[in-house]
Design a protein around this motif. Sequence first.
Motif, mmCIF file in Angstrom:
data_model
loop_
_atom_site.group_PDB
_atom_site.id
_atom_site.type_symbol
_atom_site.label_atom_id
_atom_site.label_comp_id
_atom_site.label_asym_id
_atom_site.label_seq_id
_atom_site.Cartn_x
_atom_site.Cartn_y
_atom_site.Cartn_z
ATOM 1 N N LEU A 99 -19.536 -13.060 8.132
ATOM 2 C CA LEU A 99 -18.481 -13.888 8.710
ATOM 3 C C LEU A 99 -17.911 -14.882 7.703
ATOM 4 N N ALA A 100 -16.587 -14.994 7.710
ATOM 5 C CA ALA A 100 -15.886 -16.047 6.980
ATOM 6 C C ALA A 100 -16.067 -17.343 7.762
ATOM 7 N N PRO A 101 -15.798 -18.489 7.172
ATOM 8 C CA PRO A 101 -15.865 -19.738 7.935
ATOM 9 C C PRO A 101 -15.005 -19.650 9.199
ATOM 10 N N GLY A 102 -15.602 -20.008 10.324
ATOM 11 C CA GLY A 102 -14.911 -19.915 11.607
ATOM 12 C C GLY A 102 -14.891 -18.516 12.206
ATOM 13 N N GLY A 103 -15.511 -17.547 11.527
ATOM 14 C CA GLY A 103 -15.509 -16.163 11.992
ATOM 15 C C GLY A 103 -16.344 -15.968 13.245
ATOM 16 N N ARG A 104 -16.062 -14.889 13.956
ATOM 17 C CA ARG A 104 -16.734 -14.596 15.215
ATOM 18 C C ARG A 104 -17.133 -13.124 15.302
ATOM 19 N N VAL A 105 -18.246 -12.890 15.988
ATOM 20 C CA VAL A 105 -18.699 -11.536 16.336
ATOM 21 C C VAL A 105 -18.451 -11.371 17.826
ATOM 22 N N PHE A 106 -17.813 -10.278 18.204
ATOM 23 C CA PHE A 106 -17.576 -9.959 19.606
ATOM 24 C C PHE A 106 -18.370 -8.717 19.967
ATOM 25 N N VAL A 107 -19.257 -8.854 20.947
ATOM 26 C CA VAL A 107 -20.066 -7.733 21.425
ATOM 27 C C VAL A 107 -19.573 -7.371 22.822
ATOM 28 N N VAL A 108 -19.117 -6.138 22.969
ATOM 29 C CA VAL A 108 -18.673 -5.614 24.264
ATOM 30 C C VAL A 108 -19.583 -4.443 24.585
ATOM 31 N N ASP A 109 -20.198 -4.485 25.760
ATOM 32 C CA ASP A 109 -21.104 -3.391 26.121
ATOM 33 C C ASP A 109 -21.269 -3.334 27.638
ATOM 34 N N PHE A 110 -22.037 -2.370 28.085
ATOM 35 C CA PHE A 110 -22.311 -2.162 29.505
ATOM 36 C C PHE A 110 -23.645 -2.799 29.871
ATOM 37 N N PRO A 111 -23.696 -3.559 30.961
ATOM 38 C CA PRO A 111 -24.967 -4.123 31.405
ATOM 39 C C PRO A 111 -25.776 -3.092 32.186
#
Length: 164
Positions: A99-111
């Motif tokens: 991640l760059a500064p301020g970067g985000r990881v988005f996890v999309v999945d099925f529960p």
Amino acid sequence: IRPGMRVADVGTGSGYFLPWLDEAVGPDGEVVAQDIDPDLVAHVRERVEREGLERVVPRLGRADDPGLEPGAYDVVLLVDVFHHVADPVSFLGHLRRALAPGGRVFVVDFPPGDSVPESVSGHEHRIAPEAVLDAARAAGLRLVREHHVPRYQFMLELGPDADP
């Protein structure tokens, strides 16, 4: 996702999101379409050429390390991928470092559970959001926000612990 951003679509598969990501990052951005399957990376490479996705760079990664450069990504997107990850803490550690500064990881999945029809996602292709969050905390990531997405799935936005 805004123009000029660098985005990684980790576990891109056939590249479903790539046309939209290519457009969103604009002429100065870049999208890395990463997958661990060489055949899928070859398919994406052909698709990039055929559809003129000028800002998309197909890349082969490994199951234990997506191979992203440190400090380089504004957004890392994992859609229906996380339930396949064998060592979630280590994997998320690699993503955190990317991640760059301020970067985000988005996890999309099925529960898990009966709220998702088997025809939409088999029980072996699901993961509890709490399990993702536990692994994220252990990898030095925190929950920034939980987004509401179309039915059946969850989306967690994660950022580094030290992020303001």
